[in-house]
Design an enzyme around this catalytic site. Structure first.
Site, PDB file in Angstrom:
ATOM      1  N   LYS A   9      44.165  58.697  -0.539  1.00 49.63           N
ATOM      2  CA  LYS A   9      43.335  59.857  -1.006  1.00 49.63           C
ATOM      3  C   LYS A   9      42.832  60.710  -0.371  1.00 49.63           C
ATOM      4  CE  LYS A   9      41.640  56.178  -4.340  1.00 49.63           C
ATOM      5  NZ  LYS A   9      40.331  55.504  -5.066  1.00 49.63           N
ATOM      6  N   TYR A  49      44.772  57.913 -13.872  1.00 44.44           N
ATOM      7  CA  TYR A  49      43.537  57.255 -14.063  1.00 44.44           C
ATOM      8  C   TYR A  49      43.129  57.288 -15.711  1.00 44.44           C
ATOM      9  CZ  TYR A  49      42.265  56.961  -9.179  1.00 44.44           C
ATOM     10  OH  TYR A  49      42.365  56.680  -7.748  1.00 44.44           O
ATOM     11  N   ASN A 112      37.111  55.774  -1.159  1.00 44.05           N
ATOM     12  CA  ASN A 112      37.406  54.696  -0.748  1.00 44.05           C
ATOM     13  C   ASN A 112      39.022  54.698  -0.101  1.00 44.05           C
ATOM     14  OD1 ASN A 112      38.745  54.530  -2.899  1.00 44.05           O
ATOM     15  ND2 ASN A 112      37.603  52.978  -3.941  1.00 44.05           N
ATOM     16  N   HIS A 115      44.553  53.882  -2.965  1.00 43.92           N
ATOM     17  CA  HIS A 115      44.714  53.324  -4.088  1.00 43.92           C
ATOM     18  C   HIS A 115      45.745  52.464  -4.060  1.00 43.92           C
ATOM     19  CE1 HIS A 115      45.602  53.000  -8.495  1.00 43.92           C
ATOM     20  NE2 HIS A 115      46.892  53.282  -8.113  1.00 43.92           N
ATOM     21  N   GLU A 126      52.952  53.461 -12.489  1.00 41.35           N
ATOM     22  CA  GLU A 126      52.567  54.098 -11.668  1.00 41.35           C
ATOM     23  C   GLU A 126      53.753  54.628 -10.674  1.00 41.35           C
ATOM     24  OE1 GLU A 126      47.866  52.666 -11.413  1.00 41.35           O
ATOM     25  OE2 GLU A 126      49.329  52.540  -9.769  1.00 41.35           O
TER      26      GLU A 126
HETATM   27  P1  IDP Z   1      40.642  50.264  -7.623  1.00 42.51           P
HETATM   28  O1  IDP Z   1      40.762  51.611  -7.035  1.00 42.51           O
HETATM   29  O2  IDP Z   1      39.999  49.346  -6.682  1.00 42.51           O
HETATM   30  O3  IDP Z   1      41.633  49.936  -8.456  1.00 42.51           O
HETATM   31  P2  IDP Z   1      39.132  51.117 -10.148  1.00 42.51           P
HETATM   32  O4  IDP Z   1      38.121  50.340 -10.813  1.00 42.51           O
HETATM   33  O5  IDP Z   1      40.737  51.223 -10.742  1.00 42.51           O
HETATM   34  O6  IDP Z   1      39.478  50.621  -8.640  1.00 42.51           O
HETATM   35  O7  IDP Z   1      38.661  52.671 -10.052  1.00 42.51           O
HETATM   36  C1  IDP Z   1      39.613  53.525  -9.562  1.00 42.51           C
HETATM   37  C2  IDP Z   1      38.934  54.351  -8.570  1.00 42.51           C
HETATM   38  O8  IDP Z   1      37.767  54.924  -9.217  1.00 42.51           O
HETATM   39  C3  IDP Z   1      38.134  53.752  -7.416  1.00 42.51           C
HETATM   40  O9  IDP Z   1      39.159  53.553  -6.391  1.00 42.51           O
HETATM   41  C4  IDP Z   1      37.114  54.631  -7.087  1.00 42.51           C
HETATM   42  O10 IDP Z   1      37.421  55.621  -6.189  1.00 42.51           O
HETATM   43  C5  IDP Z   1      36.700  55.109  -8.252  1.00 42.51           C
HETATM   44  N1  IDP Z   1      35.439  54.398  -8.964  1.00 42.51           N
HETATM   45  C6  IDP Z   1      35.550  53.326  -9.548  1.00 42.51           C
HETATM   46  N2  IDP Z   1      34.313  52.822 -10.186  1.00 42.51           N
HETATM   47  C7  IDP Z   1      33.730  53.846  -9.650  1.00 42.51           C
HETATM   48  C8  IDP Z   1      32.026  53.978  -9.729  1.00 42.51           C
HETATM   49  O11 IDP Z   1      31.343  53.231 -10.252  1.00 42.51           O
HETATM   50  N3  IDP Z   1      31.553  55.201  -9.193  1.00 42.51           N
HETATM   51  C9  IDP Z   1      32.106  55.984  -8.615  1.00 42.51           C
HETATM   52  N4  IDP Z   1      33.743  56.029  -8.210  1.00 42.51           N
HETATM   53  C10 IDP Z   1      34.101  54.817  -8.983  1.00 42.51           C
HETATM   54 MG    MG Z   2      42.593  50.562 -10.152  1.00 39.51          MG
END
Ligand code: IDP
Ligand code: MG
Length: 140
Positions: A9, A49, A112, A115, A126
């Site tokens: 990212k 997304y 984080n 992805h 994807e």
């Molecule tokens: P993942 O990346 O571990 O699959 P997902 O639930 O698919 O997690 O969420 C996609 C991305 O959206 C996450 O990696 C994170 O960067 C962001 N995200 C998810 N939940 C939150 C939140 O509660 N606050 C802010 N960003 C979030």
């Molecule tokens: Mg995800």
């Protein structure tokens, strides 16, 4: 054999972590069969997304992922989807275990670093969203 999509990212690219993240996957034994640096458009971000549309963090997520370049890759290996997910660590980096990418390089859920596709169907979707068939290579 499975293939899955990974994205380093914007914060991962900005912080100079491209090499570290790629190395983690390579050292695990996964093979890169696709790799490129791109700037994600809002349209592409919304497709990628789309599952999160309607959630409170959605607008910020799209804004962030389109804010600067990312590295997208396709890795291949046995159980690649699960192995990438466990190597990444928990979505909320504050809860990610040390030894995982997020647990070693990140503190916050919104930054984080990486992805990875979350299942066989999303992996196919994807990969097709980010790569044309001719951009993926077969080799052993
Ligand atoms: P993942 O990346 O571990 O699959 P997902 O639930 O698919 O997690 O969420 C996609 C991305 O959206 C996450 O990696 C994170 O960067 C962001 N995200 C998810 N939940 C939150 C939140 O509660 N606050 C802010 N960003 C979030
Ligand atoms: Mg995800």
């Amino acid at each position: 054999m499975e293939r899955t999509l990974i994205i380093i990212k914007p914060e991962g690219v900005q912080r100079g972590l491209i090499g570290n993240v790629i190395t983690r996957f390579e050292q695990r034994g996964l093979k890169f069969v696709g790799l490129k640096l791109i700037h994600i458009t809002p349209e592409l971000a919304e497709q990628h997304y789309g599952v999160h549309k309607g959630k409170g963090f959605y607008a910020g997520l799209v804004k962030h992922i389109t804010s600067s370049p990312v590295v997208v890759g396709v890795v291949e290996g046995p159980k690649a989807i699960t192995i990438v997910r466990t190597s990444m660590g928990a979505t909320n980096a504050a809860e990610a275990l040390p030894g995982t990418i997020r647990g070693d390089y990140a503190l916050e859920i919104g930054f984080n670093i990486v992805h990875g596709s979350d299942g066989p169907e999303t992996a196919i979707q994807e990969i097709n969203l980010f790569f044309k068939p001719e951009e993926l290579v077969d080799y052993s």
